[in-house]
Structure formats: structure tokens, C-alpha cells
Design an enzyme around this catalytic site. Structure first.
Site, PDB file in Angstrom:
ATOM      1  N   ASP A  54      45.662  37.389  39.727  1.00 55.95           N
ATOM      2  CA  ASP A  54      46.298  37.344  38.404  1.00 55.95           C
ATOM      3  C   ASP A  54      45.598  36.291  37.546  1.00 55.95           C
ATOM      4  O   ASP A  54      45.552  35.118  37.911  1.00 55.95           O
ATOM      5  CB  ASP A  54      47.780  36.988  38.571  1.00 55.95           C
ATOM      6  CG  ASP A  54      48.590  37.268  37.318  1.00 55.95           C
ATOM      7  OD1 ASP A  54      48.042  37.096  36.210  1.00 55.95           O
ATOM      8  OD2 ASP A  54      49.764  37.652  37.443  1.00 55.95           O
TER       9      ASP A  54
ATOM     10  N   ASP B 120      37.837  40.103  36.520  1.00 58.68           N
ATOM     11  CA  ASP B 120      37.346  40.753  35.311  1.00 58.68           C
ATOM     12  C   ASP B 120      37.718  39.963  34.056  1.00 58.68           C
ATOM     13  O   ASP B 120      37.625  40.467  32.945  1.00 58.68           O
ATOM     14  CB  ASP B 120      37.895  42.187  35.214  1.00 58.68           C
ATOM     15  CG  ASP B 120      39.413  42.217  35.167  1.00 58.68           C
ATOM     16  OD1 ASP B 120      40.053  41.177  35.436  1.00 58.68           O
ATOM     17  OD2 ASP B 120      39.982  43.293  34.865  1.00 58.68           O
TER      18      ASP B 120
ATOM     19  N   LYS C  60      39.173  52.210  40.665  1.00 58.10           N
ATOM     20  CA  LYS C  60      39.427  53.007  39.465  1.00 58.10           C
ATOM     21  C   LYS C  60      39.659  52.091  38.263  1.00 58.10           C
ATOM     22  O   LYS C  60      39.161  52.327  37.167  1.00 58.10           O
ATOM     23  CB  LYS C  60      40.641  53.914  39.684  1.00 58.10           C
ATOM     24  CG  LYS C  60      40.434  55.006  40.718  1.00 58.10           C
ATOM     25  CD  LYS C  60      41.696  55.832  40.896  1.00 58.10           C
ATOM     26  CE  LYS C  60      41.497  56.895  41.980  1.00 58.10           C
ATOM     27  NZ  LYS C  60      42.730  57.680  42.206  1.00 58.10           N
TER      28      LYS C  60
ATOM     29  N   GLU D 288      38.524  49.054  37.858  1.00 61.51           N
ATOM     30  CA  GLU D 288      37.271  48.403  37.498  1.00 61.51           C
ATOM     31  C   GLU D 288      36.348  49.371  36.763  1.00 61.51           C
ATOM     32  O   GLU D 288      35.709  49.012  35.766  1.00 61.51           O
ATOM     33  CB  GLU D 288      36.588  47.873  38.762  1.00 61.51           C
ATOM     34  CG  GLU D 288      35.375  47.020  38.493  1.00 61.51           C
ATOM     35  CD  GLU D 288      34.793  46.434  39.763  1.00 61.51           C
ATOM     36  OE1 GLU D 288      33.701  45.834  39.696  1.00 61.51           O
ATOM     37  OE2 GLU D 288      35.419  46.587  40.829  1.00 61.51           O
TER      38      GLU D 288
END
Length: 263
Positions: A164, A200, A243, A245
Site C-alpha cells: 500500500d 508502481d 493484470k 500492472e
């Protein structure tokens, strides 16, 4: 998803952890509600007795925990007599990447921590569907597992994928990857073992790189091998594109891998 909260209690072994100021009660998660589907419930009932490893306040016996992970030969290589590598994963979500990695690395055992029951059920379902023998799941806070179940120098690797990010600046202190936890993990890695984190969210990637660089027991694998990446690492072959990413990459979002090695 994984996260952390501040802590001021001293490490369980000040000499081991370098006697650094500690944050108050690290946690590897924030509890969220989630319902289990019928397939997940069935997977827990049928596969839980074999693949769920209960939390215990004492050191884990890897040989017993992973009995059968290598088939009839057990967890040790029949020819060399050496123990199979063990990798700890913290927060595997719904287990998609975890299952794929375990299939890609069949000679490695994976101890995977996740507190969300729906994710545990989902990974057990994947284990059954794909006949994956080398995963064990601990449905418990990873920090307590690290503190009480994992001896020093017992791990060959640690995976923390897409924790997170806690985007708001006022919530950055809740991020999982901070120096107290990294010190614990570094102490439990064998020399040459690795810690692999991926995110990310670029500001979090920068923090991860900074925190791991400050840990004296770790060194950055990518600095010499890939100097053009400014400390980040190429995506290791074993980490699949999820998926989520893939969707982000199509939208122009970046993904940063950070891989450090235990000195």
C-alpha cells in the site's frame, strides 16, 4: 495490500537490530473487510490442513513445514542433501503473482503471509487448480511471524510486491517499508540472500531505495550491473506482470523494482 504504523518499542534484540530508535508497533497490514466466495471457502476447507501453516511463537521447522514440497524426496535435495531455498512473501493480495512465481521457481519454498481471508482462500484455490506444492501460507501479521518464527540467517529471499503506497504525505508514516522492518528482514537473510520490493508509485519507490540503501547489512545489486537505472533493478524474470500492472503500463504508469543483497 500491506502497510505499517509507527512504533517506539525497542527491537526484540537491540544488538541484532543495531539498537536503532524504533517505531511504535509495526504492522504489515490494515485490516479490510472482504467476503470469501464459495470456491475460496471450499479451498480453505480442503487444502487448508496441508498448505496453511499456523502462527506459533517459536522458530519454524522449515523441513517439517514444507514436507512434500519437493515430492517424495521432501524439502531437501536428494542428491546434495542441501535444504531448498526459502523465500518469505509479505502481503500477497489475491495470490496471482505468488502462484506464478512458485510455478516458475519449483525448487524454492515460499512462506507467504497474508491477513485477508479472501486472499488466503484465493491463493489456496490457485494452489489446488495448478497443483503447486511449494507454498505454505501463514494467515497472520508478517511482523510477528518475522519476530518469533524466523531465526536469524534463515531466509534466502524476501518478496514485497506492491505494498500500500499511502499516497497522502500525512500517511507516508504508515508505509510498510521503513528502516525498522528492513533491519529485521536483513538480519534474517542469509549472506547472499536478497530483498526484492516492487511498487508502481514513484515517490514510494524513491523511499524504498533510500531506506534499503541506509541498511548496513544490505547492498544494491543493480548499482554495478545496471548503472543506467540509477539504483533500480530490471524486473527479475520470476516476477510476472499482473493484470493490474499491465493495465498501468498501457496507461503510461511506471513500475520500479528494487533488489538488494545481504552482505
Amino acid at each position: 495490500m500491506t502497510t505499517s504504523t509507527p512504533d517506539t518499542t525497542p527491537p526484540e534484540n537491540p544488538a541484532e537490530e543495531g539498537a536503532k530508535p524504533f517505531m511504535r508497533t509495526i504492522k504489515s497490514f490494515v485490516k479490510r473487510a472482504g467476503r470469501m466466495g464459495s470456491g475460496q471457502i471450499k479451498a480453505v476447507e480442503e487444502l487448508g490442513p496441508k498448505f496453511l501453516f499456523p502462527y506459533q511463537p517459536s522458530a519454524i521447522d522449515f523441513e517439517a513445514a514444507f514436507a512434500g514440497a519437493a515430492g517424495a524426496s521432501g524439502p531437501n535435495d536428494a542428491q546434495t542433501g542441501t535444504q531448498r531455498p526459502v523465500v518469505l512473501e509479505i502481503g500477497f493480495g489475491m495470490g496471482e503473482a505468488t502462484a506464478q512465481i512458485a510455478l516458475t521457481l519449483p525448487g524454492t519454498n515460499f512462506l507467504c503471509c497474508e491477513v485477508h481471508e479472501a486472499g488466503v482462500g484465493a491463493l489456496l484455490k490457485r494452489i489446488g487448480e495448478n497443483n503447486i506444492p511449494n507454498i505454505r501460507i501463514c494467515n497472520h501479521d508478517a511482523v510477528e511471524v518475522i519476530d518469533h518464527m524466523l531465526p536469524l540467517g534463515s531466509l534466502d529471499g524476501v518478496h514485497i510486491f506492491f505494498p500500500d503506497p499511502w499516497h497522502k504525505t500525512k500517511h507516508n508514516k504508515r508505509r510498510l517499508i521503513q528502516s525498522p522492518l528492513v533491519a529485521k528482514l536483513a538480519a534474517r537473510l542469509k549472506p547472499g540472500g536478497y530483498l526484492h520490493a516492487a511498487t508502481d508509485w514513484e515517490p514510494y519507490a524513491q523511499q524504498i531505495l533510500e531506506v534499503l540503501s541506509a541498511e548496513p547489512k544490505l547492498k544494491n545489486r543493480a548499482l554495478a550491473a545496471n548503472p543506467e537505472l540509477a539504483g533500480y533493478a530490471p524486473k527479475p524474470h520470476y516476477r510476472p506482470l499482473t493484470k493490474f500492472e499491465n493495465r498501468g503500463i498501457k496507461l503510461g504508469h511506471g513500475v520500479w523494482d528494487v533488489v538488494f543483497e545481504r552482505i
